[in-house]
Design a protein around this motif. Sequence first.
Motif, mmCIF file in Angstrom:
data_model
loop_
_atom_site.group_PDB
_atom_site.id
_atom_site.type_symbol
_atom_site.label_atom_id
_atom_site.label_comp_id
_atom_site.label_asym_id
_atom_site.label_seq_id
_atom_site.Cartn_x
_atom_site.Cartn_y
_atom_site.Cartn_z
ATOM 1 N N ASN A 168 15.359 -11.386 3.298
ATOM 2 C CA ASN A 168 16.468 -12.295 3.006
ATOM 3 C C ASN A 168 17.760 -11.506 3.239
ATOM 4 O O ASN A 168 18.093 -10.623 2.445
ATOM 5 C CB ASN A 168 16.410 -12.781 1.554
ATOM 6 C CG ASN A 168 15.204 -13.658 1.273
ATOM 7 O OD1 ASN A 168 14.828 -14.485 2.091
ATOM 8 N ND2 ASN A 168 14.588 -13.472 0.113
ATOM 9 N N GLY B 169 21.763 -11.025 3.583
ATOM 10 C CA GLY B 169 23.108 -11.501 3.316
ATOM 11 C C GLY B 169 24.098 -10.745 4.183
ATOM 12 O O GLY B 169 23.773 -9.725 4.791
ATOM 13 N N ILE C 234 25.600 -11.491 11.264
ATOM 14 C CA ILE C 234 24.483 -12.192 10.624
ATOM 15 C C ILE C 234 24.863 -13.653 10.422
ATOM 16 O O ILE C 234 25.961 -13.963 9.962
ATOM 17 C CB ILE C 234 24.119 -11.548 9.268
ATOM 18 C CG1 ILE C 234 23.594 -10.116 9.491
ATOM 19 C CG2 ILE C 234 23.087 -12.386 8.516
ATOM 20 C CD1 ILE C 234 23.315 -9.354 8.212
ATOM 21 N N ARG D 100 23.189 -17.609 9.046
ATOM 22 C CA ARG D 100 22.122 -18.208 8.246
ATOM 23 C C ARG D 100 22.196 -19.731 8.381
ATOM 24 O O ARG D 100 23.264 -20.316 8.210
ATOM 25 C CB ARG D 100 22.286 -17.816 6.779
ATOM 26 C CG ARG D 100 22.231 -16.311 6.528
ATOM 27 C CD ARG D 100 22.792 -15.906 5.157
ATOM 28 N NE ARG D 100 22.399 -16.811 4.112
ATOM 29 C CZ ARG D 100 21.199 -16.817 3.522
ATOM 30 N NH1 ARG D 100 20.299 -15.926 3.888
ATOM 31 N NH2 ARG D 100 20.910 -17.680 2.590
ATOM 32 N N ASN E 125 20.762 -21.873 6.335
ATOM 33 C CA ASN E 125 20.498 -22.483 5.018
ATOM 34 C C ASN E 125 19.168 -23.233 5.004
ATOM 35 O O ASN E 125 19.106 -24.442 4.747
ATOM 36 C CB ASN E 125 21.648 -23.411 4.603
ATOM 37 C CG ASN E 125 22.901 -22.640 4.245
ATOM 38 O OD1 ASN E 125 22.994 -21.449 4.522
ATOM 39 N ND2 ASN E 125 23.862 -23.310 3.651
ATOM 40 N N CYS F 267 14.777 -13.138 11.063
ATOM 41 C CA CYS F 267 14.141 -13.041 9.749
ATOM 42 C C CYS F 267 13.822 -14.445 9.247
ATOM 43 O O CYS F 267 14.740 -15.241 9.009
ATOM 44 C CB CYS F 267 15.050 -12.329 8.750
ATOM 45 S SG CYS F 267 15.228 -10.564 9.061
ATOM 46 N N GLY G 81 12.711 -15.029 6.412
ATOM 47 C CA GLY G 81 13.090 -15.046 5.008
ATOM 48 C C GLY G 81 11.875 -15.100 4.095
ATOM 49 O O GLY G 81 10.746 -15.295 4.526
ATOM 50 N N ILE H 26 20.747 -15.479 -1.525
ATOM 51 C CA ILE H 26 20.660 -15.267 -0.070
ATOM 52 C C ILE H 26 19.274 -15.582 0.490
ATOM 53 O O ILE H 26 18.986 -15.251 1.641
ATOM 54 C CB ILE H 26 21.054 -13.828 0.313
ATOM 55 C CG1 ILE H 26 20.099 -12.818 -0.351
ATOM 56 C CG2 ILE H 26 22.497 -13.541 -0.046
ATOM 57 C CD1 ILE H 26 20.253 -11.404 0.177
ATOM 58 N N MET I 166 16.069 -18.178 5.888
ATOM 59 C CA MET I 166 16.084 -17.680 7.264
ATOM 60 C C MET I 166 17.445 -17.113 7.632
ATOM 61 O O MET I 166 18.486 -17.601 7.177
ATOM 62 C CB MET I 166 15.703 -18.822 8.210
ATOM 63 C CG MET I 166 15.702 -18.474 9.673
ATOM 64 S SD MET I 166 15.000 -19.804 10.700
ATOM 65 C CE MET I 166 13.267 -19.359 10.642
ATOM 66 N N SER I 167 17.430 -16.065 8.469
ATOM 67 C CA SER I 167 18.687 -15.467 8.929
ATOM 68 C C SER I 167 18.475 -14.811 10.283
ATOM 69 O O SER I 167 17.340 -14.542 10.694
ATOM 70 C CB SER I 167 19.201 -14.430 7.923
ATOM 71 O OG SER I 167 18.249 -13.408 7.736
ATOM 72 N N ALA J 166 21.085 -19.688 14.665
ATOM 73 C CA ALA J 166 21.087 -20.448 13.411
ATOM 74 C C ALA J 166 21.148 -21.947 13.683
ATOM 75 O O ALA J 166 20.452 -22.743 13.035
ATOM 76 C CB ALA J 166 22.248 -20.011 12.535
#
Length: 494
Positions: free
Chosen positions: A145, A147, A193, A195, A197, A234, A236, A244, A247-248, A268
């Motif tokens: 995860n 951030g 990075i 994300r 959500n 990732c 996640g 955080i 997925m990222s 993303a």
Amino acid sequence: MQDPLRIGVVGVYHETNTFAPVMTHWDDFRHCFTLGRDAFMALFEHTQTTMGGVIAASIQEEVSLVPGLYTSATPNGIVSEEAAHLILEQLTRSIEPNLDGLVVILHGAMVSEQCFDMEVAILEAVRNVIGEQIPIAVTVDLHANLGGKMSQLCSLLVGYDTYPHIDAYECGVEALQLLVRQIRGDIQPVIAIARPNMLVVPQKMITTKGIMKTIMEEAFFMETDPEVLNVTVCGGFPYSDVPIAGMSFAVTTNGNEALAHSYAERLAKLAWTLREEFLFQEIEVEQAMRLAMDAKEGPIILVEASDNVGGGSPADGTHLLPELLKLPFRSLIFIRDQEAVSAACRQGVGTVISCAIGGKSDSLHGSPVPIKGKIKLLSDGMYKHRGPYMKGTLAHMGKTAVIEANQVTVVLTEERVPPWDIGHVESIGLNPEDFHLIVVKSAVAWISAFGPIAKQVIEVDTPGCCTTSLHRLTYRHVARPVFPLNSPEKEHAQ
């Protein structure tokens, strides 16, 4: 002649399931704990691990590797504050001075009682020791995860590209090689990075097929851009209830910050567009048993992902055991039960044992099930990984008892051990191909062990702290809105 570069390496590796019933303590990290070069080399040289990759690359690049602390624990519940404190204290103390660079091996989903993001806490502590100028290369698991703060604390971020994870070695090699290039002034990495959500269950993160393969192929295409140094996808870890979670995408470029942000955001947006394809449906127990009975040929793999040991579950789920005891087929199931193992060891091989097993960690994973069977084997539970996942590393099931109860072979273990390698079956004298049904307490990583022999796979819907029905879990801290907990129609946060 110029002295070789001094590259340090440290690591703390833990995937924390905040819904798991058992806390992770300091003693849990003692099973895999090395301090200093000799211990690190003895345990990891010539292994297909991230650590093995770092060692091999250091030899290839002709740098001096300076290991400090490396420790890991089997995925479990929240890390105690005492354990977190001791880890940070010993890790920072283990870092030698006068380093040219540092590799930090992390999971990316570690949570303690007082800290939602232990990876950031670790990197902040490391920075306090080595300063802001020494470059740091971080490796992470595909279930990390991530951030935004991670990118401020390291200069390189490299993650696994595969699930099941069979490229940990290559990840270590790549991280060290990029770090050496940065130290020598060949590259000036910048990280972005992004994300989408989204919480994604592990079963939809398999990188060899489906939607995750589509996303990985897009990432690999981006890496053909000469300005791109690395793209890390990732999926996640949805069982960590932290802000955080989810997925990222991390994109590292050679000095082109705008390009890094552009590529990360593109990935993303792609994932968000395809979000419905990340939903996953399992089969109810009764239907799963009917399918198993109708199957002509085994082994049939019954995937009990809700009790996924590799995701932090207690490994004593009993929702499927009563059903197996009713069937006329040879079946195999592993259950962690320290009390029952002790009783078997006291009685000895060849005796008949009557006891209630499993279901002792909490009510979510079932109730204890009475069995009566012959003790066929007792073992110390030690074996070496021989398959593609972490090949060469030692695993420890603790005291282990093999019990035959009617057509069911029950393997009782003292420790929680994920079914990542065929060695955990063969080491206790069992041939997996002798069984019609094999229950695996895993989501995906079982494929490394049983994939080549599986004639059919049945994903079974049972309760547990690694359930694929995320709505069953009570999330308090994850950032909202997040798919699929919130309505798909809601516009995702940017």
